[in-house]
Design a protein around this motif. Structure first.
Motif, PDB file in Angstrom:
ATOM      1  N   PHE A  48       0.834  -1.188   0.000  1.00 41.04           N
ATOM      2  CA  PHE A  48       0.000   0.000   0.000  1.00 41.04           C
ATOM      3  C   PHE A  48       0.876   1.248   0.000  1.00 41.04           C
ATOM      4  O   PHE A  48       1.883   1.300   0.711  1.00 41.04           O
ATOM      5  CB  PHE A  48      -0.843  -0.057   1.280  1.00 41.04           C
ATOM      6  N   GLY A  49       0.551   2.236  -0.818  1.00 43.22           N
ATOM      7  CA  GLY A  49       1.067   3.589  -0.629  1.00 43.22           C
ATOM      8  C   GLY A  49       2.478   3.889  -1.082  1.00 43.22           C
ATOM      9  O   GLY A  49       2.830   3.752  -2.246  1.00 43.22           O
ATOM     10  N   GLY A  50       3.312   4.335  -0.119  1.00 38.92           N
ATOM     11  CA  GLY A  50       4.592   4.958  -0.418  1.00 38.92           C
ATOM     12  C   GLY A  50       5.580   4.115  -1.198  1.00 38.92           C
ATOM     13  O   GLY A  50       6.308   4.635  -2.056  1.00 38.92           O
ATOM     14  N   VAL A  51       5.660   2.821  -0.914  1.00 35.84           N
ATOM     15  CA  VAL A  51       6.596   1.966  -1.646  1.00 35.84           C
ATOM     16  C   VAL A  51       6.244   1.942  -3.132  1.00 35.84           C
ATOM     17  O   VAL A  51       7.129   2.015  -3.993  1.00 35.84           O
ATOM     18  CB  VAL A  51       6.601   0.537  -1.067  1.00 35.84           C
ATOM     19  N   ILE A  52       4.957   1.856  -3.428  1.00 32.68           N
ATOM     20  CA  ILE A  52       4.534   1.806  -4.830  1.00 32.68           C
ATOM     21  C   ILE A  52       4.829   3.144  -5.512  1.00 32.68           C
ATOM     22  O   ILE A  52       5.280   3.181  -6.661  1.00 32.68           O
ATOM     23  CB  ILE A  52       3.043   1.457  -4.934  1.00 32.68           C
ATOM     24  N   ARG A  53       4.585   4.227  -4.822  1.00 32.37           N
ATOM     25  CA  ARG A  53       4.924   5.555  -5.366  1.00 32.37           C
ATOM     26  C   ARG A  53       6.399   5.617  -5.733  1.00 32.37           C
ATOM     27  O   ARG A  53       6.765   6.052  -6.830  1.00 32.37           O
ATOM     28  CB  ARG A  53       4.597   6.623  -4.316  1.00 32.37           C
ATOM     29  N   GLY A  59      12.173   3.517  -9.536  1.00 37.33           N
ATOM     30  CA  GLY A  59      12.557   2.220 -10.065  1.00 37.33           C
ATOM     31  C   GLY A  59      12.674   1.155  -8.991  1.00 37.33           C
ATOM     32  O   GLY A  59      12.613   1.442  -7.787  1.00 37.33           O
ATOM     33  N   PRO A  60      12.856  -0.113  -9.397  1.00 39.19           N
ATOM     34  CA  PRO A  60      12.807  -1.250  -8.468  1.00 39.19           C
ATOM     35  C   PRO A  60      14.019  -1.404  -7.552  1.00 39.19           C
ATOM     36  O   PRO A  60      14.043  -2.301  -6.714  1.00 39.19           O
ATOM     37  CB  PRO A  60      12.684  -2.457  -9.403  1.00 39.19           C
ATOM     38  N   SER A  61      15.031  -0.559  -7.691  1.00 37.80           N
ATOM     39  CA  SER A  61      16.205  -0.665  -6.825  1.00 37.80           C
ATOM     40  C   SER A  61      16.041   0.107  -5.515  1.00 37.80           C
ATOM     41  O   SER A  61      16.991   0.213  -4.735  1.00 37.80           O
ATOM     42  CB  SER A  61      17.440  -0.152  -7.565  1.00 37.80           C
ATOM     43  N   ASP A  66       9.914   2.214   5.147  1.00 32.09           N
ATOM     44  CA  ASP A  66       8.772   1.508   5.718  1.00 32.09           C
ATOM     45  C   ASP A  66       7.993   0.830   4.603  1.00 32.09           C
ATOM     46  O   ASP A  66       7.938   1.316   3.477  1.00 32.09           O
ATOM     47  CB  ASP A  66       7.840   2.477   6.464  1.00 32.09           C
ATOM     48  N   VAL A  67       7.363  -0.291   4.957  1.00 35.43           N
ATOM     49  CA  VAL A  67       6.511  -1.017   4.026  1.00 35.43           C
ATOM     50  C   VAL A  67       5.135  -1.157   4.661  1.00 35.43           C
ATOM     51  O   VAL A  67       5.011  -1.674   5.773  1.00 35.43           O
ATOM     52  CB  VAL A  67       7.083  -2.413   3.707  1.00 35.43           C
ATOM     53  N   ASP A  68       4.109  -0.673   3.984  1.00 37.90           N
ATOM     54  CA  ASP A  68       2.735  -0.777   4.477  1.00 37.90           C
ATOM     55  C   ASP A  68       2.062  -1.976   3.828  1.00 37.90           C
ATOM     56  O   ASP A  68       2.030  -2.087   2.597  1.00 37.90           O
ATOM     57  CB  ASP A  68       1.938   0.492   4.148  1.00 37.90           C
ATOM     58  N   LEU A  69       1.511  -2.862   4.664  1.00 37.26           N
ATOM     59  CA  LEU A  69       0.837  -4.067   4.181  1.00 37.26           C
ATOM     60  C   LEU A  69      -0.561  -4.138   4.759  1.00 37.26           C
ATOM     61  O   LEU A  69      -0.762  -3.856   5.948  1.00 37.26           O
ATOM     62  CB  LEU A  69       1.612  -5.323   4.588  1.00 37.26           C
ATOM     63  N   ALA A 139      -2.732   6.629  -3.435  1.00 35.15           N
ATOM     64  CA  ALA A 139      -4.002   5.919  -3.614  1.00 35.15           C
ATOM     65  C   ALA A 139      -3.841   4.731  -4.552  1.00 35.15           C
ATOM     66  O   ALA A 139      -4.389   4.703  -5.665  1.00 35.15           O
ATOM     67  CB  ALA A 139      -5.075   6.875  -4.128  1.00 35.15           C
ATOM     68  N   VAL A 140      -3.100   3.719  -4.098  1.00 36.41           N
ATOM     69  CA  VAL A 140      -2.823   2.550  -4.930  1.00 36.41           C
ATOM     70  C   VAL A 140      -2.496   1.365  -4.031  1.00 36.41           C
ATOM     71  O   VAL A 140      -1.838   1.523  -3.000  1.00 36.41           O
ATOM     72  CB  VAL A 140      -1.650   2.831  -5.899  1.00 36.41           C
ATOM     73  N   VAL A 141      -3.002   0.192  -4.399  1.00 33.91           N
ATOM     74  CA  VAL A 141      -2.645  -1.053  -3.720  1.00 33.91           C
ATOM     75  C   VAL A 141      -2.324  -2.103  -4.774  1.00 33.91           C
ATOM     76  O   VAL A 141      -2.926  -2.124  -5.852  1.00 33.91           O
ATOM     77  CB  VAL A 141      -3.771  -1.572  -2.789  1.00 33.91           C
ATOM     78  N   VAL A 142      -1.350  -2.959  -4.458  1.00 31.12           N
ATOM     79  CA  VAL A 142      -0.928  -4.013  -5.379  1.00 31.12           C
ATOM     80  C   VAL A 142      -0.870  -5.322  -4.604  1.00 31.12           C
ATOM     81  O   VAL A 142      -0.281  -5.381  -3.520  1.00 31.12           O
ATOM     82  CB  VAL A 142       0.449  -3.708  -5.994  1.00 31.12           C
TER      83      VAL A 142
END
Length: 290
Positions: A48-53, A59-61, A66-69, A139-142
């Motif tokens: 959720f949120g910041g990591v996806i942003r 990029g993926p590196s 923090d990781v929101d789950l 505003a995104v969840v994966v």
């Protein structure tokens, strides 16, 4: 054309989150171990949120702080048992804050999301979860617990539009910490070099009038454990937002360059005895906003 661009953005996100999770570097092992522990519940797990942003912008590196789950189908007690080793506290939104070998997780059951519990967003589903964030850029969840042959679920509510227009805007205005929302919005707009949308500009002006500068600096200190920007910068930004809104309440606002960005080391956690109503016991000169 917009829908085509969003489809392309979705494809990029799926590719980047796949590469992020497939990275076998030593520091990623504990992240994958934590995700596998959640898979044991046979419950859906979404990031959720910041990591996806940051995945989309950098990029993926990336190495997120923090990781929101968010997890479906289990309760907070069951989750507490899974994370007993690294459990530190309940977070401000009712989930669990967990630290495992350098990774920090905020994990909570889907139904415990604050906007769901307060009935600001309904029904409580993963499809509607993106509607609960204050800012559109989060505003995104994966879905994470997806088998390799399945199409990874993505749910958004203005996230890709924020990326395409490079504009921060309010997504869900209801929030129990409005001053923190003001501080985070200003810092994020400056960091990402995004414009501020009309609704967010109005929100910032409205809530900035209710506090003085030392309160905002306290919130910045407490949330980030350091001063990212100084008092003069906040005054400059708020003055600029107010001036631009007088010219047009419908236009986006662009922040002027910071007068000074501080670079202080991380500050240790506060001693609980050094607080007044949840804020650090510090005295600063009381200054007008503008």
């Amino acid at each position: 054309m917009v829908s085509v661009n969003i489809e392309r953005q979705e494809a990029v996100l799926r590719e980047r989150i796949g590469r992020f999770l497939a990275n076998r570097a030593r520091e990623r092992r504990h992240l994958l171990k934590t995700l596998k522990a959640l898979k044991g519940f046979a419950a859906p797990v979404f990031i959720f949120g910041g990591v996806i942003r940051d995945l989309m912008l950098k990029g993926p590196s990336i190495s997120p702080r923090d990781v929101d789950l968010v997890v479906g189908g289990i309760g907070i007690q069951d989750m507490g048992g899974v994370f007993a080793e690294g459990l530190q506290r309940r977070n401000r939104f009712g989930g669990l804050h967990v630290a495992i070998h350098g990774w920090h997780f905020d994990v909570w059951p889907l139904g415990e999301t604050w906007a769901f519990r307060q009935n600001f967003v309904a029904p409580a589903t993963f499809e509607t979860l993106p509607k609960t964030t204050f800012l559109n850029i989060e505003a995104v969840v994966v879905r994470l617990d997806t088998k390799s042959w399945r199409y990874r679920e993505i749910h958004t509510h203005g996230f890709f539009e924020a990326l395409l227009t490079r504009t921060l805007e309010i997504n869900c205005e209801a929030n129990p910490y409005p001053i923190l929302c003001v501080v985070r919005s200003l810092l994020m707009a400056a960091k990402l070099q995004f414009a501020i949308g009309p609704r967010l500009a109005s929100y910032i002006c409205e809530h900035a009038r209710t506090v003085d500068v030392d309160q905002v600096m306290d919130v910045q200190w407490q949330h980030y454990k350091r001063f990212v920007f100084d008092v003069d910068t906040f005054k400059l930004w708020l003055s600029a937002i107010t001036s631009q809104r007088k010219l047009s309440k419908e236009s986006v606002v662009r922040l002027p360059a910071a007068s000074r960005q501080l670079s202080l080391p991380a500050i240790p956690k506060f001693d609980p005895s050094d607080r007044i109503e949840g804020l650090p016991r510090r005295r600063m000169a009381k200054l007008a906003w503008y």
